[in-house]
Write an enzyme that holds these catalytic residues in place. Structure first.
Site, PDB file in Angstrom:
ATOM      1  N   ASP A  83      -6.432 -18.068  21.958  1.00 41.37           N
ATOM      2  CA  ASP A  83      -5.881 -17.070  22.022  1.00 41.37           C
ATOM      3  C   ASP A  83      -5.491 -16.568  23.477  1.00 41.37           C
ATOM      4  O   ASP A  83      -6.073 -16.950  24.291  1.00 41.37           O
ATOM      5  CB  ASP A  83      -6.744 -15.768  21.504  1.00 41.37           C
ATOM      6  CG  ASP A  83      -5.872 -14.618  21.024  1.00 41.37           C
ATOM      7  OD1 ASP A  83      -5.064 -14.702  20.111  1.00 41.37           O
ATOM      8  OD2 ASP A  83      -6.200 -13.592  21.554  1.00 41.37           O
ATOM      9  N   GLU A 131      -3.660 -13.151  25.831  1.00 47.67           N
ATOM     10  CA  GLU A 131      -3.145 -11.853  26.021  1.00 47.67           C
ATOM     11  C   GLU A 131      -2.052 -11.645  26.850  1.00 47.67           C
ATOM     12  O   GLU A 131      -2.042 -12.386  28.024  1.00 47.67           O
ATOM     13  CB  GLU A 131      -4.274 -10.556  26.314  1.00 47.67           C
ATOM     14  CG  GLU A 131      -5.318 -10.759  25.142  1.00 47.67           C
ATOM     15  CD  GLU A 131      -5.112 -10.302  23.939  1.00 47.67           C
ATOM     16  OE1 GLU A 131      -3.999  -9.423  23.652  1.00 47.67           O
ATOM     17  OE2 GLU A 131      -5.651 -10.493  22.933  1.00 47.67           O
ATOM     18  N   GLU A 142       2.224   0.066  26.648  1.00 42.37           N
ATOM     19  CA  GLU A 142       2.205  -0.376  25.455  1.00 42.37           C
ATOM     20  C   GLU A 142       1.275  -1.670  25.240  1.00 42.37           C
ATOM     21  O   GLU A 142       0.171  -1.447  24.308  1.00 42.37           O
ATOM     22  CB  GLU A 142       3.539  -0.657  24.662  1.00 42.37           C
ATOM     23  CG  GLU A 142       4.510   0.348  24.710  1.00 42.37           C
ATOM     24  CD  GLU A 142       5.351   0.648  26.151  1.00 42.37           C
ATOM     25  OE1 GLU A 142       4.925   0.038  26.930  1.00 42.37           O
ATOM     26  OE2 GLU A 142       6.077   1.458  26.128  1.00 42.37           O
ATOM     27  N   HIS A 179      -8.081  -5.681  21.632  1.00 47.04           N
ATOM     28  CA  HIS A 179      -7.723  -7.149  21.394  1.00 47.04           C
ATOM     29  C   HIS A 179      -8.743  -7.896  22.811  1.00 47.04           C
ATOM     30  O   HIS A 179      -8.378  -7.261  23.861  1.00 47.04           O
ATOM     31  CB  HIS A 179      -6.347  -7.333  21.288  1.00 47.04           C
ATOM     32  CG  HIS A 179      -5.722  -7.204  20.086  1.00 47.04           C
ATOM     33  ND1 HIS A 179      -5.226  -8.255  19.161  1.00 47.04           N
ATOM     34  CD2 HIS A 179      -5.680  -5.934  19.311  1.00 47.04           C
ATOM     35  CE1 HIS A 179      -4.685  -7.627  18.084  1.00 47.04           C
ATOM     36  NE2 HIS A 179      -5.065  -6.303  17.995  1.00 47.04           N
ATOM     37  N   ASP A 233     -11.232 -12.521  20.063  1.00 43.91           N
ATOM     38  CA  ASP A 233     -10.233 -12.887  19.172  1.00 43.91           C
ATOM     39  C   ASP A 233     -10.426 -14.586  18.762  1.00 43.91           C
ATOM     40  O   ASP A 233     -10.066 -15.055  17.675  1.00 43.91           O
ATOM     41  CB  ASP A 233      -8.843 -12.596  19.527  1.00 43.91           C
ATOM     42  CG  ASP A 233      -8.557 -11.005  19.567  1.00 43.91           C
ATOM     43  OD1 ASP A 233      -9.584 -10.270  19.067  1.00 43.91           O
ATOM     44  OD2 ASP A 233      -7.345 -10.776  19.442  1.00 43.91           O
TER      45      ASP A 233
END
Length: 231
Positions: free
Chosen positions: A7, A9, A56, A154, A159
């Site tokens: 995973d 980010e 965001e 997250h 994750d």
């Protein structure tokens, strides 16, 4: 079989065509599976994206630009990352997203990109198994009653750990072959019980009726040169 659950980010949704024009990776988390069983080996790194962090994106993963600026850039992590994943299949939720960011970074640093054929997309797998049902990682964790209490935001490694549990459920359960093992144990226990009987089973007598004997004799007459009449 060795597999890597992965995973990432990022600072946004699109890496763009150049490092300067698009969004960047900020975290990679990987977890190793061997025949669907976690080995305990992980790879994890934070990455300095060399750009600002949009509000965001920070709201999703909680990683600020000031925090990431203290960590190495992708080029410093790339060798250890590639060594860890080796040539194993990559288990990724919504694989096209993570793969485009990984390949953008690899390409910018003159490395060979990862072919999409290496990625096993658990989002597609979940949609094929549960058509029309929510298939986000959160939704699948809730479906399989996987604990989400420690997930406030997250995080790539967290994750990946959750995805590994989801993946094992999608492949048939957290204990592959459990039903077969249980069946084998029950069968073995039954056989042991039968063979250890001290009292023999009573003999059973099923006498034929005259009609059954007649039908049997008529059937035997249809065989030409039967073995029991030879010699």
């Amino acid at each position: 079989m060795r597999e890597i659950v992965l995973d990432t980010e990022t600072t946004g949704l699109d890496p763009g065509k150049t490092k300067e024009s698009g969004h960047r990776l900020v975290e990679i988390g990987c977890l190793e599976l061997d025949n669907l069983i976690p080995t305990g080996r992980v790879f994890h790194c934070y990455i300095n994206p060399e750009r600002d962090m949009p509000a965001e994106a920070q709201a999703i993963h909680g990683l600020s630009g000031s925090f990431l600026s203290q960590h190495p850039i992708f080029e410093k992590h790339v060798d250890s990352f590639l060594d860890f994943i080796g040539d194993a299949p990559l288990v990724i939720h919504n694989a096209s997203f993570d793969m485009k960011f990984l390949n953008a970074e690899l390409g910018w640093h003159g490395r060979e990109i990862l072919p999409m054929t290496r990625a096993l997309d658990t989002l597609k797998l979940a949609r094929s198994l549960f058509p029309g049902a929510p298939a986000s990682l959160d939704a699948l964790c809730k479906r399989f009653e996987i604990d989400l209490s420690g997930r406030e935001k997250h995080g790539a490694l967290l994750d990946a750990e959750l995805l590994a549990q989801v993946y094992l459920e999608l492949k048939g359960g957290r204990q592959p072959g459990f039903s077969f093992a249980s069946a084998s144990k029950e069968k073995a226990a039954l056989e042991e019980k039968v063979w250890k009987r001290k009292d023999p089973l009573p003999s059973r007598n099923f006498p034929l009726t005259p009609e059954e004997r007649e039908n049997h004799e008529a059937l035997l007459q249809k065989f030409k040169e039967p073995l029991w009449k030879q010699g």
